[in-house]
Design a protein around this motif. Structure first.
Motif, PDB file in Angstrom:
ATOM      1  N   ASP A  10      37.516  18.127   6.545  1.00 43.01           N
ATOM      2  CA  ASP A  10      38.663  18.424   7.399  1.00 43.01           C
ATOM      3  C   ASP A  10      38.542  19.782   8.073  1.00 43.01           C
ATOM      4  O   ASP A  10      37.914  20.714   7.556  1.00 43.01           O
ATOM      5  CB  ASP A  10      39.962  18.384   6.577  1.00 43.01           C
ATOM      6  N   LYS A  25      40.372  14.456  -2.201  1.00 42.84           N
ATOM      7  CA  LYS A  25      40.256  13.386  -1.212  1.00 42.84           C
ATOM      8  C   LYS A  25      40.499  12.021  -1.847  1.00 42.84           C
ATOM      9  O   LYS A  25      41.120  11.135  -1.250  1.00 42.84           O
ATOM     10  CB  LYS A  25      38.861  13.419  -0.584  1.00 42.84           C
ATOM     11  N   SER A  58      34.474  23.125   7.135  1.00 44.13           N
ATOM     12  CA  SER A  58      34.859  22.262   8.252  1.00 44.13           C
ATOM     13  C   SER A  58      33.644  21.744   9.017  1.00 44.13           C
ATOM     14  O   SER A  58      32.752  22.516   9.378  1.00 44.13           O
ATOM     15  CB  SER A  58      35.770  23.047   9.199  1.00 44.13           C
TER      16      SER A  58
END
Length: 311
Positions: A10, A25, A58
Motif C-alpha cells: 500500500d 493484510k 510502498s
C-alpha cells in the motif's frame, strides 16, 4: 487461497516488517507459516528472497504462496462480558492509537496454543478499526500499559520514538529478598539464545550481548523477605528486567523462567502464581496533539495482595 498471489504494498506503508504487513493484510494468517515460507524461499519481495527482519515499503511487490486460512466460523468469538471487561481496561485512546492495561496471563497475540490474544480481542472490540498493530511487547505474564497503533503512520511514529528512547517506561516488580538500596543501576549486556531443550532464553553475554540498562528509582521493603522495585528502563531488551533482577540475586516473584521456585512456594497460601511484574506507566510526546501524554495503570490485585504481607 488456491494459487500464488502477487500483492503490491500500500501507498501509506513505509518500512514495515514483511511478516507484520502480511498479518495485517490477511487476518488469521499464522506467523509460523510466514516464517516457513521465508526459510524455503517461497516468500519473495521484488523477486528476491527475504529474511524475517526485512522490511517492505510502498510499491514493493510481494509473492505470496498458496495457503488456506481458517474460516470465520472457526475464529474464537469473545463473550460480550469479557469485551466489556477489556473496554474498562482501555486507559487512553485517539484516532491513531490505543493504550490498554493488559491483564497478567493474557498473551499479546494468539498462537502456540493460545486461541486469541490481546490484539485479536481488541479487533473484536473495535471492529470498525481497519488495523491494530503492536508497537512494543509485554510478556504474557506481565501486566500493564501497552500501545497498539490504528494506522501504519502511527506504527512508524512509535517505532521511531522507541528507537530514539523517547518513551519513558516505568515498571513495578516484586522480588525475593531485601534489595540493596545502593544498587540503582544495572548494566549487563544481554543476548537471546536457546537452552538445551530448545527453549528461548536470555542470558548475560559480555562479548556478544546487546547493551541493556535498568535503573532502580525506588525500593520498598515488604516484610523481611521481599522488595518492591520501581524501575525505569533505559533500554528495552527482551526479558531485560527479569534477567537483570535474577543476576542481581533477587529474582522476580513467580518468574517461572528466571525465578526461584523454592522461594515461590512460600507464597502458596496467596493462591496466585503469576509473574510479579507490572508496566505501570508510559510517557511520550504526541505530535498530533502537540503535548506530552502520560498514561498509568494501577497495580492489580495480585501485586496488592503481596504488598499486604507483614513477614
Amino acid at each position: 487461497m488456491s494459487g500464488v498471489q502477487y500483492i503490491e504494498v500500500d501507498s501509506d506503508i513505509i518500512e514495515q516488517r514483511v511478516d507484520n504487513f502480511l498479518i495485517s493484510k490477511f487476518s488469521g494468517l499464522p506467523r509460523s507459516l510466514i516464517y516457513r515460507w521465508i526459510r524455503k524461499g517461497e516468500l519473495r519481495v521484488n523477486k528476491k528472497r527475504v529474511k524475517q527482519t526485512d522490511r517492505v515499503t510502498s510499491g514493493d511487490i510481494i509473492r505470496v504462496p498458496p495457503f488456506i486460512l481458517e474460516t470465520d466460523e472457526s475464529i474464537v468469538k469473545i463473550p460480550s462480558q469479557h469485551l466489556d471487561f477489556l473496554e474498562n481496561r482501555i486507559l487512553y485512546e485517539t484516532d491513531d492509537y490505543i493504550v490498554v492495561d493488559k491483564p497478567s496471563g493474557m498473551a499479546v497475540h494468539g498462537g502456540s496454543g493460545v486461541n486469541s490474544g490481546l490484539v485479536e480481542r481488541l479487533r473484536q472490540l473495535r471492529p470498525k478499526v481497519k488495523r491494530l498493530d503492536l508497537v512494543h511487547r509485554l510478556d504474557k505474564e506481565t501486566s500493564g500499559c501497552i500501545i497498539l497503533a490504528k494506522k501504519h503512520s502511527s506504527v512508524v511514529y512509535f517505532f521511531d520514538l522507541f528507537k530514539q528512547r523517547k518513551v519513558d517506561k516505568i515498571y513495578f516488580a516484586v522480588v525475593h529478598g531485601l534489595w540493596d538500596k545502593n544498587i540503582k543501576k544495572i548494566e549487563l549486556p544481554l543476548k537471546r539464545t536457546l537452552s538445551k531443550s530448545g527453549e528461548r532464553i536470555v542470558k548475560v553475554d559480555c562479548v556478544d550481548g546487546k547493551k541493556a540498562i535498568t535503573n532502580i528509582l525506588n525500593v520498598t521493603y515488604i516484610g523481611k523477605n521481599f522488595s518492591l522495585l520501581e524501575i525505569k528502563l533505559e533500554t528495552g531488551r527482551t526479558h531485560q528486567i527479569r534477567v537483570h533482577c535474577q543476576m542481581s540475586g533477587h529474582p522476580i516473584v513467580f518468574d517461572k523462567k528466571y525465578g526461584d521456585s523454592e522461594k515461590d512456594r512460600s507464597l502458596n497460601g496467596l493462591k496466585i502464581d503469576k509473574l510479579m511484574l507490572h508496566a505501570y506507566s508510559l510517557e511520550f510526546f504526541d505530535s498530533k496533539k502537540n503535548e506530552e501524554v502520560k498514561v498509568k495503570a494501577d497495580l492489580d490485585s495480585r501485586i496488592k495482595r503481596i504488598l499486604d504481607l507483614k513477614d
